[in-house]
Write an enzyme that holds these catalytic residues in place. Sequence first.
Site, PDB file in Angstrom:
ATOM      1  N   ASN A  61      10.081  70.975  35.252  1.00  0.00           N
ATOM      2  CA  ASN A  61       9.762  69.752  34.835  1.00  0.00           C
ATOM      3  C   ASN A  61      10.850  68.725  34.253  1.00  0.00           C
ATOM      4  O   ASN A  61      11.767  69.263  33.771  1.00  0.00           O
ATOM      5  CB  ASN A  61       8.585  69.885  33.627  1.00  0.00           C
ATOM      6  CG  ASN A  61       9.321  70.823  32.333  1.00  0.00           C
ATOM      7  OD1 ASN A  61      10.029  71.974  32.678  1.00  0.00           O
ATOM      8  ND2 ASN A  61       8.911  70.453  31.201  1.00  0.00           N
ATOM      9  N   CYS A  72       5.980  67.064  36.331  1.00  0.00           N
ATOM     10  CA  CYS A  72       5.818  68.409  36.434  1.00  0.00           C
ATOM     11  C   CYS A  72       6.776  69.379  37.389  1.00  0.00           C
ATOM     12  O   CYS A  72       7.107  68.785  38.498  1.00  0.00           O
ATOM     13  CB  CYS A  72       4.483  68.917  36.651  1.00  0.00           C
ATOM     14  SG  CYS A  72       3.265  67.942  35.366  1.00  0.00           S
ATOM     15  N   GLU A  74       5.775  71.577  39.279  1.00  0.00           N
ATOM     16  CA  GLU A  74       5.188  71.973  40.546  1.00  0.00           C
ATOM     17  C   GLU A  74       5.353  70.729  41.633  1.00  0.00           C
ATOM     18  O   GLU A  74       5.550  71.034  42.667  1.00  0.00           O
ATOM     19  CB  GLU A  74       3.528  72.173  40.465  1.00  0.00           C
ATOM     20  CG  GLU A  74       3.470  73.386  39.463  1.00  0.00           C
ATOM     21  CD  GLU A  74       3.254  73.107  37.955  1.00  0.00           C
ATOM     22  OE1 GLU A  74       2.744  73.888  37.030  1.00  0.00           O
ATOM     23  OE2 GLU A  74       3.951  72.106  37.445  1.00  0.00           O
ATOM     24  N   CYS A 111      -1.390  71.505  35.765  1.00  0.00           N
ATOM     25  CA  CYS A 111      -2.116  70.584  35.125  1.00  0.00           C
ATOM     26  C   CYS A 111      -2.980  69.982  36.377  1.00  0.00           C
ATOM     27  O   CYS A 111      -2.874  70.250  37.501  1.00  0.00           O
ATOM     28  CB  CYS A 111      -1.178  69.280  34.703  1.00  0.00           C
ATOM     29  SG  CYS A 111      -0.492  68.371  35.872  1.00  0.00           S
ATOM     30  N   CYS A 114      -1.077  68.402  39.551  1.00  0.00           N
ATOM     31  CA  CYS A 114      -0.370  69.115  40.389  1.00  0.00           C
ATOM     32  C   CYS A 114      -1.392  70.011  41.222  1.00  0.00           C
ATOM     33  O   CYS A 114      -1.138  70.381  42.206  1.00  0.00           O
ATOM     34  CB  CYS A 114       0.276  70.197  39.530  1.00  0.00           C
ATOM     35  SG  CYS A 114       1.746  69.362  38.738  1.00  0.00           S
TER      36      CYS A 114
END
Length: 159
Positions: A61, A72, A74, A111, A114
């Site tokens: 992140n 993020c 991911e 989240c 993502c």
Amino acid sequence: MKNISINLEVKLFEEEELSSKEKVLIEKAIKATENAYSPYSKFSVGACLELEDGTYVIGANQENAAYPVTLCAERSAIFAAQSNYPKIPITKIAIAARNSSGLTKMPISPCGSCRQVLLEMQNRYGNKIKVYLYGTAGVYLLDDASELLPLSFSEESMR
């Protein structure tokens, strides 16, 4: 009115139950937390993807004082993979996090943004993406990224 039931099966593994290859994926996600830039939240997240050819791609992140422009872990990893290996499908992702006390005890989940991007990648290549969520208390495994977002928005939603 009719009720619709959505069932989700999540596997919970102790670290020693994982294969050596799964452990490598998770270790790379844990190591990626060290690359996070999180001066505001103090919450560092790392992600590691495994591509179909065995290539690993990490992400962490990246925060900014203007929160909407943060990224993020991911999506950082996914976008790096798509930029560098656009023809190679993602087969697995591991996600780990640490706070001021160290690695999180409970696994953390991506989240909504993502989750949507993971699902788009899965749909793009027509293959399932396994999702490993790491916590010191255990590792959650979902065999299909779509399980993270059961009522998802997709290309078919626009027809």
